[in-house]
Scaffold this motif. Sequence first.
Motif, short mmCIF file in Angstrom:
data_model
loop_
_atom_site.label_atom_id
_atom_site.label_comp_id
_atom_site.label_asym_id
_atom_site.label_seq_id
_atom_site.Cartn_x
_atom_site.Cartn_y
_atom_site.Cartn_z
N ALA A 170 6.29 -46.07 -23.43
CA ALA A 170 7.52 -46.06 -22.62
C ALA A 170 8.49 -47.07 -23.21
O ALA A 170 8.09 -48.03 -23.87
N HIS A 203 18.92 -40.97 -12.06
CA HIS A 203 18.25 -40.19 -13.10
C HIS A 203 19.05 -40.31 -14.39
O HIS A 203 19.99 -39.56 -14.63
N THR A 204 18.66 -41.26 -15.20
CA THR A 204 19.33 -41.44 -16.48
C THR A 204 18.56 -40.75 -17.59
O THR A 204 19.09 -39.94 -18.33
N CYS A 205 17.28 -41.10 -17.70
CA CYS A 205 16.47 -40.59 -18.81
C CYS A 205 15.02 -40.47 -18.36
O CYS A 205 14.66 -40.91 -17.27
N ASP A 206 14.18 -39.91 -19.22
CA ASP A 206 12.77 -39.71 -18.88
C ASP A 206 12.10 -41.03 -18.49
O ASP A 206 11.30 -41.08 -17.55
N ASN A 207 12.41 -42.09 -19.24
CA ASN A 207 11.74 -43.37 -18.97
C ASN A 207 12.01 -43.84 -17.54
O ASN A 207 11.10 -44.31 -16.85
N VAL A 209 13.10 -42.01 -14.97
CA VAL A 209 12.51 -41.08 -14.00
C VAL A 209 11.06 -41.45 -13.74
O VAL A 209 10.59 -41.50 -12.61
N LYS A 210 10.34 -41.72 -14.83
CA LYS A 210 8.92 -42.05 -14.70
C LYS A 210 8.73 -43.37 -13.97
O LYS A 210 7.77 -43.55 -13.22
N TYR A 238 10.42 -44.64 -11.61
CA TYR A 238 10.74 -44.65 -10.17
C TYR A 238 9.49 -44.72 -9.30
O TYR A 238 9.34 -45.61 -8.46
N HIS A 253 22.54 -33.51 -16.49
CA HIS A 253 22.80 -33.89 -17.88
C HIS A 253 24.01 -33.14 -18.44
O HIS A 253 24.44 -33.43 -19.55
N ARG A 269 22.80 -39.72 -22.70
CA ARG A 269 22.01 -38.93 -21.75
C ARG A 269 22.85 -37.81 -21.11
O ARG A 269 22.32 -36.94 -20.42
N TYR A 301 11.91 -45.94 -28.47
CA TYR A 301 11.55 -45.05 -27.36
C TYR A 301 12.72 -44.76 -26.43
O TYR A 301 12.51 -44.20 -25.35
N ASP A 304 14.90 -42.26 -26.44
CA ASP A 304 15.04 -41.01 -27.19
C ASP A 304 16.48 -40.51 -27.23
O ASP A 304 16.92 -39.98 -28.25
N THR A 305 17.19 -40.65 -26.13
CA THR A 305 18.54 -40.08 -26.09
C THR A 305 19.43 -40.76 -27.14
O THR A 305 20.22 -40.10 -27.80
#
Lengths: 381, 437
Positions: A71, A97-101, A103-104, A106, A125, A293, A332, A334-335
Amino acid sequence: MTEGLAQVEDIYQDRGRRAKQLKAEGKKIVGYLCCFAPVEIITAAGLVPFRIVGNVEESSASADAFIEPIACSFTRSCFAVAMKNGYDFLDGYVVPHTCDNIVKLYDIWKRNVNPPYSHFINIPHTLSPASFEFFQAELVTFKKSLERFIGREITGERLGQSIQLHNENRALVRDLNELRKQEPPLLSGTEMLKVMVAIVSIPVEEANKLLRNVIKEVKGRRHGPPKKPARLLVYGTVEDNAAFIELVEESGANVVIDDLSFGTRTYWHDVELTDNPLIGIATRYLAKIPCPRTYKQRTGTHQQDLENRFGYLGDFVRDFNVNGVIIYVLRYCDTHAFDVPDVKEYLKGRGIPVLDIEDEYSTSSFARLKTRVQAFLEMIG
Amino acid sequence: MEAAKGKTTAEKSTEMSKRVRMMVKGMAQKAHEARAKGQPVAYLFIGSYYDEILRAMDIVPVGTENFAGLCAAKMDAERFLDKAESEGYPRHLCTYATCGIGFDAMRRELGTQPPNAPDGGMAMPTVMLGSGMMICDPRYKWYQAAQRYNDVPVHVHGFLWPPVDANLKEVQGYYVKYIRDELQGLVEFLEKQLGKKMDWDRLSEVLDLSERTLKVWNDAYQLRKAVPAPMPTEDALNTMVPGFFMLGTQEALDFYQELYKEISYRVDHKIGVIPNEKYRLLWGAGLPPWFSLIIFNYFESLGAVFPIETAYPPLPIVEVPRELHPLDRLALRAFKQCTYRYEKAQKHSGSPDVEWLLELIQDYKIDGVVCHRASTCRTLHVGQIHLLNVLKQYTDIPTLILESDIVDMRSYSEADTHAKIDAFIETVDAYKREKAS
């Protein structure tokens, strides 16, 4: 009582102090991640928004039992600070909700840090009309959620007042940035970053007063930081600690502008005052923050696409007389990593030298980085 | 590379799973033929809820993640990953994406398909269809990057679902409307790009077909609860292909009907994956290391079989009125599928994924849970520790996290992986004994 840059330094060194005082006075403090959290709504609720940061000087190993090392190291660090009771004073926790990191993070945070209030705001997005409509509805849900938390309605009048306060905040930051256009700039990049961190650690009214004092102080300077051969723009992810900017400036550059989450990205565009305040907020957060993002559909050639996505960087280069850019991206993220080749192509196409750095959220790599930065500055020099 | 020395793919048990390789080759061939004839070809992502729309508009799909997995299984991903890295896309980015980007960059540079690319390489797309999903950032960034090499239009449709702590009654209306409006936007984009109108009646028929397919696929997998396990996870990693890449076709429905029959036969005749099934494991999280699916056979050599998995499962069956406009039907179906276990989770663990694991552990008589952490994918691989932490509040079942990647085999060590598996099986054995006593 300190004022101006001395007060900035005080807050920077102990970010949570004012929040803890306010909490002791009965105020509720709401922590939030990332520049996509609509702080106007939090302020309008009578709550104090407090931006969550990590600790670049401490290991995030305490996060290992909860969140993977793959992460983003910034989110891991934020969580590690929280698990060491660094955010015990927070009454609430808001995650956009910005990015996968993020979101996870939260649910991991919510379950293990266990804040009294938590809320996740979904942000599309894409920039379609449907995305704006959806995001407005999502902001209504957020507002209702906060209303349940505080036990009263957030009126349109309060929202309007809050928008004005935060717009004033952003305008003051832009005014302060104006003082970096001079040769040499009146304010160093290191000082600026500390201001950025300080003003998201106190209520917006206090931040505005602080900014006015800083502007007055800086305008009154006979000498700002010494003139260096390079005038740099730093582009990248999250930079909530002045250490990297300080390293760059010590290596022989003036950092005169940035495109960072704790910098201009948060402050360059205001919320338009609309009849329904949430429309203005939705438009500003969805369309105006130039973070990778948010997907911008290509509308012309590849070169036109680059201009459409990164033209604002070209404006910074021109307006701040920049002669080099450092891309500083956390591993990490990614965006950002997907965008780096395009950013480099855009800048190099304008004849701007670029140094591309990928790093962990840690000062441990700084000795190595210093050598690279020095070599880059010699090349510009 | 240790794995490079020998076989990488796993031995399969079912005849249907063995047919899939030819189907994958057929898909690639159809895409190349379509391209040669000037018919529309689209790059697409798995599980983006637009498959039926493409089928109804006669667009030939190219599954870009599928191609990357194929390259990994064929031990031919390295050159594409290297190429992407040389173009500035680091190795820690999703290696499905970097394999695809590297391939596209190489094809652009050569002016033709890279030599000896698996299945002739990916056909050049007419359009690339990304997805702005709740998770998986590469779904909207990958094709944006690929546009550097494929000068074709990209469309990204937004697709979001609420967090598990949301009040579904409060948010369902605008979430479903958003999904629907974004799919409408996709249809309008395709109509404009391809110069043809959507036939809504046809889309309805395709939806009928895909819903029948999902039903048979789900029913077939229910049969896998049997002891001994009639079909293992390594087979399911093949049998998911028609469901994810051919949904909305008669071929996919026929495939699952045949698969249902085969699994039924194996259940009725007690034909298991291995002769002496000692341990039943759940592939509980993560995508597989496509370059080393042979690890499933290694588990089997120790008496362990995977009767079920959470990777590439059939989407759950949900009730949606058939008389709705096909886009409303698609949107409502997608929303219900994405929030399938929310109500249950809100009443119990707070996590839909934990609820899912608990269901599978009970229904499939599971003795241990294995996860795989792919180092380049945050979407499905950040959060596994948390998942298992919450799971452990409800069960003391042994768990294992294997580490490598989906495509990049550089960090993979067969010896280390086997050592971890050996130790885990000992733990599972002790757990089973303790439970039995």
